[in-house]
Each structure stands twice: as structure tokens, then as C-alpha cells.
Design a protein around this motif. Structure first.
Motif, mmCIF file in Angstrom:
data_model
loop_
_atom_site.group_PDB
_atom_site.id
_atom_site.type_symbol
_atom_site.label_atom_id
_atom_site.label_comp_id
_atom_site.label_asym_id
_atom_site.label_seq_id
_atom_site.Cartn_x
_atom_site.Cartn_y
_atom_site.Cartn_z
ATOM 1 N N GLU A 73 2.688 12.654 5.146
ATOM 2 C CA GLU A 73 1.321 12.634 5.672
ATOM 3 C C GLU A 73 1.240 11.783 6.933
ATOM 4 O OE1 GLU A 73 -1.551 11.782 2.598
ATOM 5 O OE2 GLU A 73 -1.159 13.691 1.641
ATOM 6 N N LEU A 74 2.381 11.313 7.409
ATOM 7 C CA LEU A 74 2.466 10.577 8.661
ATOM 8 C C LEU A 74 1.479 9.416 8.708
ATOM 9 C CD1 LEU A 74 2.840 13.641 11.024
ATOM 10 C CD2 LEU A 74 4.650 12.212 10.112
ATOM 11 N N LEU A 75 1.941 8.300 8.289
ATOM 12 C CA LEU A 75 1.144 7.083 8.288
ATOM 13 C C LEU A 75 0.457 6.897 9.642
ATOM 14 C CD1 LEU A 75 0.415 4.478 6.815
ATOM 15 C CD2 LEU A 75 2.475 3.457 7.788
ATOM 16 N N HIS A 76 -0.847 6.670 9.591
ATOM 17 C CA HIS A 76 -1.603 6.518 10.835
ATOM 18 C C HIS A 76 -1.171 5.235 11.550
ATOM 19 C CE1 HIS A 76 -4.885 6.351 13.648
ATOM 20 N NE2 HIS A 76 -5.268 7.541 13.262
ATOM 21 N N PRO A 77 -0.882 5.337 12.857
ATOM 22 C CA PRO A 77 -0.372 4.161 13.573
ATOM 23 C C PRO A 77 -1.448 3.108 13.863
ATOM 24 C CG PRO A 77 -0.593 6.023 15.075
ATOM 25 C CD PRO A 77 -0.932 6.539 13.711
ATOM 26 N N GLY A 78 -2.724 3.464 13.658
ATOM 27 C CA GLY A 78 -3.797 2.542 14.042
ATOM 28 C C GLY A 78 -4.155 1.498 12.999
ATOM 29 N N ILE A 79 -3.489 1.501 11.841
ATOM 30 C CA ILE A 79 -3.865 0.548 10.784
ATOM 31 C C ILE A 79 -3.177 -0.794 11.033
ATOM 32 C CG2 ILE A 79 -4.028 0.182 8.290
ATOM 33 C CD1 ILE A 79 -3.199 3.063 7.884
ATOM 34 N N ALA A 80 -3.942 -1.864 11.003
ATOM 35 C CA ALA A 80 -3.351 -3.201 11.111
ATOM 36 C C ALA A 80 -2.523 -3.446 9.846
ATOM 37 C CB ALA A 80 -4.453 -4.238 11.236
ATOM 38 N N PRO A 81 -1.372 -4.128 9.967
ATOM 39 C CA PRO A 81 -0.499 -4.313 8.796
ATOM 40 C C PRO A 81 -1.238 -4.888 7.579
ATOM 41 C CG PRO A 81 0.595 -5.089 10.790
ATOM 42 C CD PRO A 81 -0.798 -4.703 11.189
ATOM 43 N N GLY A 82 -2.144 -5.801 7.803
ATOM 44 C CA GLY A 82 -2.879 -6.418 6.691
ATOM 45 C C GLY A 82 -3.893 -5.478 6.058
ATOM 46 N N ASP A 83 -4.158 -4.346 6.694
ATOM 47 C CA ASP A 83 -5.156 -3.407 6.181
ATOM 48 C C ASP A 83 -4.530 -2.181 5.532
ATOM 49 O OD1 ASP A 83 -7.430 -4.847 6.854
ATOM 50 O OD2 ASP A 83 -7.390 -4.111 8.914
ATOM 51 N N LEU A 84 -3.203 -2.251 5.318
ATOM 52 C CA LEU A 84 -2.510 -1.126 4.685
ATOM 53 C C LEU A 84 -1.994 -1.540 3.305
ATOM 54 C CD1 LEU A 84 -1.185 1.725 4.819
ATOM 55 C CD2 LEU A 84 0.856 0.579 5.721
ATOM 56 N N ALA A 85 -2.287 -0.723 2.320
ATOM 57 C CA ALA A 85 -1.714 -0.934 0.985
ATOM 58 C C ALA A 85 -0.775 0.233 0.689
ATOM 59 C CB ALA A 85 -2.820 -1.003 -0.056
ATOM 60 N N VAL A 86 0.433 -0.070 0.246
ATOM 61 C CA VAL A 86 1.403 0.964 -0.105
ATOM 62 C C VAL A 86 1.575 0.958 -1.620
ATOM 63 C CG1 VAL A 86 3.747 1.825 0.209
ATOM 64 C CG2 VAL A 86 2.579 0.696 2.106
ATOM 65 N N THR A 87 1.346 2.116 -2.229
ATOM 66 C CA THR A 87 1.461 2.220 -3.682
ATOM 67 C C THR A 87 2.705 3.038 -4.038
ATOM 68 O OG1 THR A 87 0.165 4.248 -3.806
ATOM 69 C CG2 THR A 87 -1.051 2.173 -3.931
ATOM 70 N N GLU A 88 3.024 3.015 -5.334
ATOM 71 C CA GLU A 88 4.174 3.795 -5.768
ATOM 72 C C GLU A 88 3.762 5.248 -6.045
ATOM 73 O OE1 GLU A 88 6.396 1.678 -8.779
ATOM 74 O OE2 GLU A 88 7.421 3.554 -9.299
#
Ligand code: AMP
Length: 188
Positions: A73-88
Motif C-alpha cells: 500500500e506504499l507507506l505515505h512519505p508525509g507521515i512524521a516518524p512519531g505519527d506512524l504506528a506499525v502493527t503486525e
């Protein structure tokens, strides 16, 4: 009055250009109201359109994506690192998306979007989460679904109150206003 709204929508654009236009208008409407967009963190389809519009208007986005979808789904490049949660898992993503918002907006989409819509609607039937949910019924996309829900009520399988709790508008600005009014009234 909402701080964050989770938007569920298609990972494709669909055929009608009005879907993408409505996604972008919703993004601008969120920024105008100072609302953070919470979404599935992809840059494909309508998911990308709504996030692009929020970022272009100077707004704030928070994303949740399962690790295995980061490439698909191509991770959006505009998300600040602290605003991204990666789940399993997808399930965990859906849970976080639902727990992270004051309200929910569902745009046209496919099976994933319908799954997310019904997760919210069925959880709300059990009074969690508390936030209101609205359908952005662009170009009548959800008309057959709404007809099915009416049939489910008339056939005695669903309480009318649970269908009436779903707000339906064709315009993003009006839908957000209706959701805020519903939340302010304290009704489910
Ligand atoms: P779609 O509406 O099928 O284009 O998918 C919209 C979003 O729903 C995408 O981010 C998908 O990854 C996600 N999705 C697809 N299937 C599921 C599922 N079973 N549970 C949760 N999310 C899903």
C-alpha cells in the motif's frame, strides 16, 4: 471540537473521478476544522488522496499500517516518524484506527473499507467506540448498501436506531458538521 477523525476509504480510486475529488475536499474540510486525519497510512487510491489534501493544506496526519503492507500500500512519505504506528496484523491496525479517533468517516472503497465500516457499526451497537460514524455517500455509491440496511430493519434483524445512528451526507464539510452536532448532542 473533534481532535482526530479516522477515515476509512478505498486503496483504489474507483472509476468515477468524483470519488477522488470528494476525498480531497474532505481532507481540506478536516484541516479547516483543525482535525487530525487518522488513516491507514497508505499513499494509494483514495487513502493517498485524502492524506495528500490534508498535508497540502498544512494539516496533521497520523497513520497505522501493518508491517506487511508497507510496500503493497506504499507507506505515505508525509507521515512524521512519531505519527506512524506499525502493527503486525490488519486486525491490530483496525483496532488502533478505531481507538484513535473521536469520530469516523467512511468514503467509497472496497472490501477492506466495508469491513472497517461494519466493524465500527457493530461495535457501536454494543456502545463502543462512542464516536459517531458517517458515510460520505459520493455519487450515490452507498445507496445499495443503505437499501440493504433498510431491508435488514424491515425484516426485523436490525434496530432502526442503529441504522439511524449512521449519518449520511454527499459532502465532506456537511458530514463533519453533522458528526460534530451529533457528538455535541451526546446522542449515540
Ligand atoms: P479496500 O477498501 O479493499 O481498498 O481497502 C481499504 C483498506 O482496508 C486498505 O488499507 C486495506 O489494507 C484494508 N483492509 C483490507 N482488508 C482488511 C481486513 N480484513 N481488515 C482490516 N483492514 C482491511
Amino acid at each position: 471540537m473533534f481532535r482526530a477523525v479516522t477515515v476509512f476509504c478505498g486503496s483504489r480510486h474507483g472509476h468515477d473521478p468524483r470519488y477522488a475529488a470528494a476525498a480531497r475536499e474532505l481532507g481540506v474540510a478536516l484541516v479547516r476544522r483543525g482535525i487530525t486525519l487518522v488513516w491507514g497510512a497508505g499513499r494509494v487510491g483514495l487513502m493517498g488522496e485524502v492524506a495528500d489534501a490534508v498535508l497540502a493544506a498544512g494539516g496533521h496526519v497520523r497513520g497505522v499500517i501493518p508491517d506487511f503492507l508497507r510496500t503493497e500500500e506504499l507507506l505515505h512519505p508525509g507521515i512524521a516518524p512519531g505519527d506512524l504506528a506499525v502493527t503486525e496484523t490488519l486486525f491490530e491496525r483496525k483496532r488502533l484506527l478505531i481507538e484513535s479517533a473521536d469520530a469516523f468517516v467512511v468514503l467509497p472503497g472496497g472490501l477492506g473499507t466495508l469491513d472497517e465500516l461494519f466493524e465500527v457499526v457493530t461495535l457501536r451497537q454494543l456502545r463502543r467506540p462512542a464516536g459517531p460514524c458517517g458515510l460520505l455517500n459520493v455519487a450515490g455509491y452507498f445507496d445499495p448498501l443503505l437499501a440493504q440496511l433498510e431491508r435488514s430493519v424491515s425484516e426485523g434483524f436490525v434496530d432502526r436506531a442503529h441504522v439511524d445512528a449512521l449519518l449520511v451526507e454527499a459532502d465532506g464539510e456537511r458530514l463533519l458538521a453533522a458528526l460534530e452536532a451529533r457528538a455535541a448532542a451526546g446522542s449515540p
